[in-house]
Design an enzyme around this catalytic site. Structure first.
Site, PDB file in Angstrom:
ATOM      1  N   CYS A 131      38.558 -35.712 -17.519  1.00  0.00           N
ATOM      2  CA  CYS A 131      39.385 -34.873 -16.638  1.00  0.00           C
ATOM      3  C   CYS A 131      40.862 -35.252 -16.683  1.00  0.00           C
ATOM      4  O   CYS A 131      41.731 -34.456 -16.351  1.00  0.00           O
ATOM      5  CB  CYS A 131      38.890 -34.949 -15.198  1.00  0.00           C
ATOM      6  SG  CYS A 131      37.152 -34.546 -15.052  1.00  0.00           S
ATOM      7  N   HIS A 278      44.127 -31.535 -11.045  1.00  0.00           N
ATOM      8  CA  HIS A 278      42.949 -31.235 -11.863  1.00  0.00           C
ATOM      9  C   HIS A 278      41.929 -30.556 -10.962  1.00  0.00           C
ATOM     10  O   HIS A 278      41.661 -31.016  -9.854  1.00  0.00           O
ATOM     11  CB  HIS A 278      42.382 -32.520 -12.458  1.00  0.00           C
ATOM     12  CG  HIS A 278      40.939 -32.389 -12.839  1.00  0.00           C
ATOM     13  ND1 HIS A 278      40.501 -31.400 -13.690  1.00  0.00           N
ATOM     14  CD2 HIS A 278      39.835 -33.085 -12.446  1.00  0.00           C
ATOM     15  CE1 HIS A 278      39.183 -31.504 -13.815  1.00  0.00           C
ATOM     16  NE2 HIS A 278      38.756 -32.508 -13.071  1.00  0.00           N
ATOM     17  N   ASN A 308      35.110 -26.199 -12.813  1.00  0.00           N
ATOM     18  CA  ASN A 308      35.820 -27.395 -13.285  1.00  0.00           C
ATOM     19  C   ASN A 308      35.789 -27.388 -14.816  1.00  0.00           C
ATOM     20  O   ASN A 308      34.731 -27.574 -15.410  1.00  0.00           O
ATOM     21  CB  ASN A 308      35.121 -28.633 -12.711  1.00  0.00           C
ATOM     22  CG  ASN A 308      35.738 -29.948 -13.179  1.00  0.00           C
ATOM     23  OD1 ASN A 308      36.411 -30.001 -14.203  1.00  0.00           O
ATOM     24  ND2 ASN A 308      35.480 -31.004 -12.425  1.00  0.00           N
TER      25      ASN A 308
HETATM   26  N1  ACO Z   1      22.345 -26.558  -4.751  1.00  0.00           N
HETATM   27  C1  ACO Z   1      21.691 -26.878  -3.638  1.00  0.00           C
HETATM   28  N2  ACO Z   1      21.448 -28.143  -3.253  1.00  0.00           N
HETATM   29  C2  ACO Z   1      21.932 -29.118  -4.019  1.00  0.00           C
HETATM   30  C3  ACO Z   1      22.630 -28.856  -5.204  1.00  0.00           C
HETATM   31  C4  ACO Z   1      22.835 -27.509  -5.575  1.00  0.00           C
HETATM   32  N3  ACO Z   1      23.498 -27.160  -6.677  1.00  0.00           N
HETATM   33  N4  ACO Z   1      22.977 -30.024  -5.764  1.00  0.00           N
HETATM   34  C5  ACO Z   1      22.512 -30.999  -4.969  1.00  0.00           C
HETATM   35  N5  ACO Z   1      21.868 -30.444  -3.909  1.00  0.00           N
HETATM   36  C6  ACO Z   1      21.220 -31.111  -2.798  1.00  0.00           C
HETATM   37  C7  ACO Z   1      20.808 -32.521  -3.086  1.00  0.00           C
HETATM   38  O1  ACO Z   1      19.568 -32.543  -3.760  1.00  0.00           O
HETATM   39  C8  ACO Z   1      20.730 -33.124  -1.718  1.00  0.00           C
HETATM   40  O2  ACO Z   1      19.527 -32.735  -1.110  1.00  0.00           O
HETATM   41  P1  ACO Z   1      18.748 -33.732  -0.125  1.00  0.00           P
HETATM   42  O3  ACO Z   1      19.687 -33.963   1.029  1.00  0.00           O
HETATM   43  O4  ACO Z   1      17.547 -32.951   0.235  1.00  0.00           O
HETATM   44  O5  ACO Z   1      18.477 -34.961  -0.911  1.00  0.00           O
HETATM   45  C9  ACO Z   1      21.865 -32.420  -0.982  1.00  0.00           C
HETATM   46  O6  ACO Z   1      22.159 -31.220  -1.719  1.00  0.00           O
HETATM   47  C10 ACO Z   1      23.110 -33.240  -0.856  1.00  0.00           C
HETATM   48  O7  ACO Z   1      23.366 -33.802  -2.149  1.00  0.00           O
HETATM   49  P2  ACO Z   1      24.650 -34.645  -2.422  1.00  0.00           P
HETATM   50  O8  ACO Z   1      24.710 -34.981  -3.865  1.00  0.00           O
HETATM   51  O9  ACO Z   1      24.720 -35.746  -1.417  1.00  0.00           O
HETATM   52  O10 ACO Z   1      25.733 -33.543  -2.079  1.00  0.00           O
HETATM   53  P3  ACO Z   1      27.231 -33.738  -1.719  1.00  0.00           P
HETATM   54  O11 ACO Z   1      27.497 -33.255  -0.383  1.00  0.00           O
HETATM   55  O12 ACO Z   1      27.747 -35.076  -2.114  1.00  0.00           O
HETATM   56  O13 ACO Z   1      27.877 -32.701  -2.746  1.00  0.00           O
HETATM   57  C11 ACO Z   1      29.057 -32.763  -4.811  1.00  0.00           C
HETATM   58  C12 ACO Z   1      27.706 -32.865  -4.138  1.00  0.00           C
HETATM   59  C13 ACO Z   1      29.585 -31.368  -4.656  1.00  0.00           C
HETATM   60  C14 ACO Z   1      28.909 -33.071  -6.281  1.00  0.00           C
HETATM   61  C15 ACO Z   1      30.001 -33.781  -4.132  1.00  0.00           C
HETATM   62  O14 ACO Z   1      29.461 -35.074  -4.115  1.00  0.00           O
HETATM   63  C16 ACO Z   1      31.337 -33.828  -4.746  1.00  0.00           C
HETATM   64  O15 ACO Z   1      32.132 -32.962  -4.555  1.00  0.00           O
HETATM   65  N6  ACO Z   1      31.640 -34.885  -5.488  1.00  0.00           N
HETATM   66  C17 ACO Z   1      32.884 -35.037  -6.174  1.00  0.00           C
HETATM   67  C18 ACO Z   1      32.614 -35.019  -7.573  1.00  0.00           C
HETATM   68  C19 ACO Z   1      33.289 -33.914  -8.298  1.00  0.00           C
HETATM   69  O16 ACO Z   1      34.038 -33.140  -7.798  1.00  0.00           O
HETATM   70  N7  ACO Z   1      32.998 -33.918  -9.555  1.00  0.00           N
HETATM   71  C20 ACO Z   1      33.585 -32.993 -10.404  1.00  0.00           C
HETATM   72  C21 ACO Z   1      33.563 -33.531 -11.753  1.00  0.00           C
HETATM   73  S1  ACO Z   1      34.393 -35.030 -11.870  1.00  0.00           S
HETATM   74  C22 ACO Z   1      35.912 -34.701 -11.804  1.00  0.00           C
HETATM   75  O17 ACO Z   1      36.361 -33.702 -12.267  1.00  0.00           O
HETATM   76  C23 ACO Z   1      36.749 -35.697 -11.107  1.00  0.00           C
END
Ligand code: ACO
Length: 351
Positions: A131, A278, A308
């Site tokens: 990224c 980004h 992204n």
């Molecule tokens: N649809 C529905 N449910 C989902 C999905 C989906 N696509 N993906 C995960 N879940 C579920 C999980 O299984 C979990 O269920 P559970 O509670 O029953 O176990 C629940 O949603 C919560 O999962 P988390 O992974 O804890 O979700 P979180 O609130 O952290 O959101 C996310 C996930 C969006 C990836 C978040 O952590 C985030 O924004 N992280 C930042 C990372 C990022 O932006 N990465 C981009 C690429 S890296 C970069 O460019 C820097």
């Protein structure tokens, strides 16, 4: 004893320091729009979950067989950037290609673009900083121009993510986030003082390499092993992301990189006219926006429609912001990135 490498060249360069300036921008995304509703057909997810967590409504994914790859999309974006710069492909002295989804394990995409655009046999450098790849690329180009080594440098960020995502419930936390596309910039020498790239700031912290990674195949777990073992639980060749860990580090490092860049130039956040973060996740961008108390017109986000696109996200967003008239001559433009590695950085530009 005679010195094998004379030091005169460096000394001369130091006396004739130039600045670099972005003189052309372009982007290309595939026509194929994949909405959140489309994803619901292949995995257990909802439009509400995706929008609430990431801000994404739709993304572009390459149609297999269309000929779009990271290299070809990069070349398409580059053609536009070179044309906007008022140059031809023969005027480019060096090219830098940033991607985490290259056409081949080796050689890199840079040489593909050199060939596709029928460029001179210029140097082509591939950057693997995910990224942060475009920010790293701009920094490298800036140094080459400042020393006088090159005059016009093409910097490309391009990704073909969709071919490598796990499109099922197991991969849903990652696969809903990423989109395909490419963006490019032409940097050129300028003798105008106080204009163009003012400074660049790069960082890394490899201790967290495995928090956002595609682990296999690698040198100890090669293709042969993966195929022989044929283990349905081996997901090493799909991206793994520890989402919450990445989120927590991203908001801190984005902010640090912006502060470092502003301080290096004696500037404050109130001086920012346009921040191009980004496009990792809308929630990360909004966090950074609020931290620096920037109004909506001072931050450009387009993750809602492109997802992204990793190394491509900043050049795509920068091109769009410029085309929409959001950036004017003399504006202070800040680029900031954070991603896998971890790597992060910023670019401070006086437009
Ligand atoms: N649809 C529905 N449910 C989902 C999905 C989906 N696509 N993906 C995960 N879940 C579920 C999980 O299984 C979990 O269920 P559970 O509670 O029953 O176990 C629940 O949603 C919560 O999962 P988390 O992974 O804890 O979700 P979180 O609130 O952290 O959101 C996310 C996930 C969006 C990836 C978040 O952590 C985030 O924004 N992280 C930042 C990372 C990022 O932006 N990465 C981009 C690429 S890296 C970069 O460019 C820097």
């Amino acid at each position: 004893m005679d010195k094998i490498f004379p030091i005169f060249a460096n000394e001369t360069n130091r006396k004739t320091m130039y600045n670099s300036k972005i003189i052309g921008l372009g982007y290309y995304v595939p026509d194929n729009i994949v909405t959140n509703a489309d994803l619901i057909k292949v995995m257990d997810t909802t439009d509400e979950w995706i929008q609430e967590r990431t801000g994404i409504q739709e993304r572009r994914w390459v149609i297999e067989g269309s000929g779009d790859t990271s290299a070809t999309m990069g070349a398409k974006a580059a053609r536009i950037a070179i044309e906007k710069a008022g140059l031809t492909t023969k005027d480019i002295d060096f090219l830098i290609f940033a991607t985490l989804s290259p056409d081949y394990y080796f050689p890199g995409c840079g040489v593909m673009v050199q060939d596709l655009l029928e460029m001179n046999t210029i140097g082509a450098l591939d950057i693997r900083n995910q990224c942060s790849g475009f920010v790293y690329g701009i920094s490298v180009a800036d140094q080459f121009i400042k020393t006088g080594m090159y005059k016009n440098i093409l910097v490309i960020g391009a990704e073909y993510h969709s071919g490598g995502l796990e499109l099922n419930d197991r991969g849903r936390n990652v696969s809903v986030i990423f989109g395909d596309g490419a963006g490019a910039a032409v940097l050129s020498r300028t003798e105008e003082k106080g204009k163009g790239i003012l400074s660049t700031h790069l960082h890394s912290e490899g201790a967290h390499a495995k928090e956002l990674i595609v682990e296999g195949p690698n040198i100890t777990h090669w293709v042969d092993d993966i195929m022989k073992e044929n283990n349905p639980d081996d997901v090493s060749y799909y991206p793994f992301m520890n989402g919450q860990f990445v989120f927590k580090h991203a908001v801190v490092r984005f902010s640090e990189a912006i502060i470092e860049g502003l301080q290096a130039n004696g500037l404050q956040s109130t001086d920012i006219d346009m921040l191009i973060p980004h496009q990792a996740n809308l929630r990360i961008s909004q966090f950074v926006q609020h931290k620096f108390r920037l109004t909506d017109d001072k931050v450009h986000n387009n993750i809602q429609k492109f997802g992204n696109t990793t190394a491509a996200s900043i050049p795509i967003a920068l091109t769009e912001a410029l085309e929409e008239g959001k950036i004017k001559e003399g504006d202070l433009v800040v680029l900031a990135a954070f991603g896998s590695g971890f790597t992060w950085g910023s670019v401070i530009i006086r437009w």
